[in-house]
Design a protein around this motif. Structure first.
Motif, PDB file in Angstrom:
ATOM      1  N   ALA A  43     -53.035 -51.105  35.413  1.00 23.95           N
ATOM      2  CA  ALA A  43     -52.488 -52.336  35.996  1.00 23.95           C
ATOM      3  C   ALA A  43     -50.987 -52.415  35.781  1.00 23.95           C
ATOM      4  N   GLU A  44     -50.534 -52.097  34.588  1.00 27.46           N
ATOM      5  CA  GLU A  44     -49.104 -52.176  34.292  1.00 27.46           C
ATOM      6  C   GLU A  44     -48.312 -51.167  35.115  1.00 27.46           C
ATOM      7  N   GLN A  45     -48.882 -49.968  35.321  1.00 28.42           N
ATOM      8  CA  GLN A  45     -48.191 -48.967  36.127  1.00 28.42           C
ATOM      9  C   GLN A  45     -48.124 -49.386  37.595  1.00 28.42           C
ATOM     10  N   LEU A  46     -49.207 -49.979  38.099  1.00 27.53           N
ATOM     11  CA  LEU A  46     -49.205 -50.431  39.494  1.00 27.53           C
ATOM     12  C   LEU A  46     -48.185 -51.543  39.700  1.00 27.53           C
ATOM     13  N   ILE A  47     -48.149 -52.485  38.786  1.00 27.84           N
ATOM     14  CA  ILE A  47     -47.194 -53.592  38.880  1.00 27.84           C
ATOM     15  C   ILE A  47     -45.764 -53.072  38.809  1.00 27.84           C
ATOM     16  N   GLN A  48     -45.514 -52.156  37.882  1.00 25.96           N
ATOM     17  CA  GLN A  48     -44.174 -51.585  37.742  1.00 25.96           C
ATOM     18  C   GLN A  48     -43.752 -50.867  39.030  1.00 25.96           C
ATOM     19  N   LEU A  49     -44.684 -50.110  39.626  1.00 27.64           N
ATOM     20  CA  LEU A  49     -44.365 -49.381  40.847  1.00 27.64           C
ATOM     21  C   LEU A  49     -44.055 -50.347  41.995  1.00 27.64           C
ATOM     22  N   MET A  50     -44.822 -51.431  42.079  1.00 25.53           N
ATOM     23  CA  MET A  50     -44.557 -52.430  43.120  1.00 25.53           C
ATOM     24  C   MET A  50     -43.194 -53.072  42.922  1.00 25.53           C
ATOM     25  N   ASP A  51     -42.899 -53.464  41.679  1.00 27.86           N
ATOM     26  CA  ASP A  51     -41.652 -54.177  41.399  1.00 27.86           C
ATOM     27  C   ASP A  51     -40.428 -53.287  41.577  1.00 27.86           C
ATOM     28  N   GLU A  52     -40.587 -51.993  41.303  1.00 30.63           N
ATOM     29  CA  GLU A  52     -39.449 -51.078  41.410  1.00 30.63           C
ATOM     30  C   GLU A  52     -39.177 -50.635  42.838  1.00 30.63           C
ATOM     31  N   THR A  53     -40.201 -50.672  43.679  1.00 30.35           N
ATOM     32  CA  THR A  53     -40.060 -50.075  45.009  1.00 30.35           C
ATOM     33  C   THR A  53     -40.091 -51.082  46.151  1.00 30.35           C
ATOM     34  N   GLY A  54     -40.694 -52.247  45.948  1.00 27.47           N
ATOM     35  CA  GLY A  54     -40.805 -53.228  47.019  1.00 27.47           C
ATOM     36  C   GLY A  54     -41.986 -53.022  47.943  1.00 27.47           C
ATOM     37  N   ILE A  55     -42.933 -52.142  47.560  1.00 26.12           N
ATOM     38  CA  ILE A  55     -44.143 -51.989  48.370  1.00 26.12           C
ATOM     39  C   ILE A  55     -45.000 -53.239  48.257  1.00 26.12           C
ATOM     40  N   ASP A  56     -45.958 -53.366  49.161  1.00 27.39           N
ATOM     41  CA  ASP A  56     -46.827 -54.547  49.178  1.00 27.39           C
ATOM     42  C   ASP A  56     -48.193 -54.299  48.550  1.00 27.39           C
ATOM     43  N   GLY A  57     -48.590 -53.043  48.442  1.00 28.68           N
ATOM     44  CA  GLY A  57     -49.917 -52.768  47.893  1.00 28.68           C
ATOM     45  C   GLY A  57     -50.214 -51.279  47.937  1.00 28.68           C
ATOM     46  N   PHE A  58     -51.516 -50.967  47.788  1.00 27.19           N
ATOM     47  CA  PHE A  58     -51.941 -49.581  47.637  1.00 27.19           C
ATOM     48  C   PHE A  58     -53.153 -49.264  48.511  1.00 27.19           C
ATOM     49  N   ASN A  59     -53.225 -48.020  48.902  1.00 24.08           N
ATOM     50  CA  ASN A  59     -54.415 -47.486  49.554  1.00 24.08           C
ATOM     51  C   ASN A  59     -55.096 -46.596  48.520  1.00 24.08           C
ATOM     52  N   LEU A  60     -56.167 -47.098  47.942  1.00 28.06           N
ATOM     53  CA  LEU A  60     -56.837 -46.433  46.822  1.00 28.06           C
ATOM     54  C   LEU A  60     -57.886 -45.461  47.334  1.00 28.06           C
ATOM     55  N   THR A  61     -57.684 -44.179  47.075  1.00 23.14           N
ATOM     56  CA  THR A  61     -58.664 -43.190  47.503  1.00 23.14           C
ATOM     57  C   THR A  61     -59.741 -43.011  46.429  1.00 23.14           C
ATOM     58  N   ARG A  62     -60.895 -42.547  46.854  1.00 18.81           N
ATOM     59  CA  ARG A  62     -62.000 -42.363  45.917  1.00 18.81           C
ATOM     60  C   ARG A  62     -61.914 -40.999  45.238  1.00 18.81           C
ATOM     61  N   THR A  63     -62.536 -40.914  44.072  1.00 19.34           N
ATOM     62  CA  THR A  63     -62.709 -39.622  43.398  1.00 19.34           C
ATOM     63  C   THR A  63     -64.202 -39.315  43.401  1.00 19.34           C
ATOM     64  N   VAL A  64     -64.913 -39.805  42.372  1.00 20.77           N
ATOM     65  CA  VAL A  64     -66.374 -39.684  42.337  1.00 20.77           C
ATOM     66  C   VAL A  64     -66.950 -40.991  42.870  1.00 20.77           C
ATOM     67  N   ALA A  65     -67.699 -40.902  43.950  1.00 17.51           N
ATOM     68  CA  ALA A  65     -68.212 -42.103  44.618  1.00 17.51           C
ATOM     69  C   ALA A  65     -69.676 -42.342  44.261  1.00 17.51           C
ATOM     70  N   PRO A  66     -70.053 -43.619  43.997  1.00 18.82           N
ATOM     71  CA  PRO A  66     -69.218 -44.830  44.026  1.00 18.82           C
ATOM     72  C   PRO A  66     -68.588 -45.181  42.685  1.00 18.82           C
TER      73      PRO A  66
END
Length: 456
Positions: free
Chosen positions: A364-387
């Motif tokens: 969570a902290e890394q995602l927030i930091q990446l958003m705040d540093e770059t100005g993106i609006d969100g993420f497209n989360l790909t799957r690894t082992v489903a579900p």
């Protein structure tokens, strides 16, 4: 993707992975319920026409590792998933190069009705020679020519979705025996370079009219198209500085197109491996790596750039070669020295998305930091082992984001567009589609609604 392998290749062999059940409806119904439980905005479904046959000049590895083969039509999944959810959106990839505008517009107008306004379209023009051969053509069209065709395709779709029926055309008046007011339905006349069409659109106005528009073009021509038309733009990148540069460029181009910077939402593709603690997440990653196939990722990459990367030694720099495939990916070979070993290291889980590993708090902290540093609006989360990966993200990461006030605790009401932008169900007046809306509510049935000469 409506297939076994999508981005992170090889993980289908993991004992807990269920992606081999992709051809079972319950697999998708369960996924839709899971994502709505996690308050995800939408399920994005990728698609390709053709097969990855560039690596080793064949499809043996593609078949063995199920690198998006077999793959099934993504649109067939939507109605079933919509029936078991109320808020989850569905972004569906359709390659316009192999569609006719009318049949496509009719299908997606119908899906927008059935989902009550939760459908989106990811616009792609294709990049595989194998697709051209499948439909009887000799080879891939020039990159920029594909975008010229795309401009006319989407313009004609706007005419169907926005310009044939007025908002109040459907009356459903049983006493007067008037289901639709004939004076409020207009014929489309389009005579262009690539497409011809005359007549009335068969689908009445759906909740959004035009589906939410997604695009991922990163070449100069692709960016011009996406900043003109797209509402949601996917970008790649793992370095915050470069991501920020892309974000600023996209927003500047949107302004140049007469739109507002906030009219475009920007998403970065990521892969997340998470667990109760950082240590357990690292152990899970090590377990996943034993099943992942970096070579399958390399085979996927080969088709993306149109170059057989198996021809190069592991430590040999891959030379830049101009192709008609994904220009922005191919251009990386011009910018810096990249070897097959570099790509395999990047494809440690069989995919090239940035990898974030850790506890829910760490992620969570890394995602927030990446958003705040770059100005993106969100993420497209790909799957690894489903579900498993979906459940992990929902159970470990989302509560941490919510505690920090960075993720919703309930869904916003309305259509997918209204959930994302909170500005109504329809495209804004600044969007090119607005030029094709019914302009004269008193126009008679006898008058044909000729939009083919209007500027987009």
């Amino acid at each position: 993707m409506n297939s076994v392998g999508h981005i992170n290749h090889g993980l289908w062999a993991h004992p807990r992975d269920e992606s081999h059940r992709f051809n079972e409806l319950n697999y998708w119904i369960d996924l839709a319920k899971t994502l709505e439980r996690g308050l995800f905005d939408g399920l994005f479904i990728a698609d390709i026409t053709g097969t990855y046959d560039v690596y080793q000049n064949g499809i043996d590895l593609t078949l063995r590792e199920s690198i998006q083969l077999p793959s099934h039509d993504p649109a067939t999944l939507v109605s079933a998933m919509a029936s078991v959810t109320q808020n989850l959106g569905f972004g569906v990839t359709v390659n316009l190069s192999y569609e006719t505008p009318y049949q496509f517009a009719r299908r997606f107008g119908s899906l927008d009705h059935l989902t009550q306004g939760r459908i989106g379209w990811n616009i792609v023009t294709g990049y595989l020679d194998s697709a051209e051969r499948l439909i009887g053509q000799k080879g891939l069209k020039d990159h920029d020519l594909r975008y010229e065709q795309a401009e006319e395709f989407i313009e004609l779709c706007y005419k169907f979705w926005e310009g044939s029926w007025e908002n109040d055309a459907v009356l459903k008046d049983k006493q007067k025996r008037i289901f639709t007011d004939p004076s409020k339905v207009h014929s489309i006349q389009h005579h262009g370079r690539f497409y011809q069409s005359e007549g009335v659109f068969q689908v009445s106005p759906s909740p959004q009219r035009t589906p939410v528009l997604f695009q991922a073009g990163a070449s100069p021509r692709g960016l011009a198209f996406s900043t003109r038309h797209a509402e949601c733009v996917f970008i790649g990148g793992d370095q915050p500085e470069k991501i920020k540069q892309q974000v600023n460029k996209i927003r500047e181009l949107a302004i140049q197109q007469g739109r507002q910077p906030e009219d475009v939402k920007i998403f970065v593709g990521i892969t997340v491996v998470t667990a109760e603690t950082d240590l357990l997440a690292q152990q899970k990653l090590a377990e996943y790596i034993r099943y992942a196939s970096p070579e399958a990722g390399l085979a996927h990459y080969s088709s993306s750039v149109g170059i057989d990367l198996s021809k190069y030694a592991d430590d040999e720099a891959i030379p830049y070669q101009q192709t008609n495939s994904i220009a922005s990916v191919n251009h990386k070979f011009k910018e810096k020295k990249i070897t097959p070993n570099d790509l395999k290291a990047q494809h440690i889980l069989g995919g090239r998305y940035p990898l974030i590993v850790g506890s829910g708090e760490t992620v969570a902290e890394q995602l927030i930091q990446l958003m705040d540093e770059t100005g993106i609006d969100g993420f497209n989360l790909t799957r690894t082992v489903a579900p498993e990966s979906h459940h992990d993200f929902i159970d470990f990461v989302i509560p941490e984001l919510q505690q920090r006030g960075r993720f919703k605790t309930e869904y916003h009401q309305g259509s997918l567009r209204n959930k994302i932008f909170k500005n109504g169900d329809h495209l804004t007046a600044q969007h090119p589609a607005a030029h094709f809306r019914c302009q004269n509510p008193k126009q008679s049935k006898a008058q044909q609604f000729d939009l083919s000469k209007q500027s987009a």
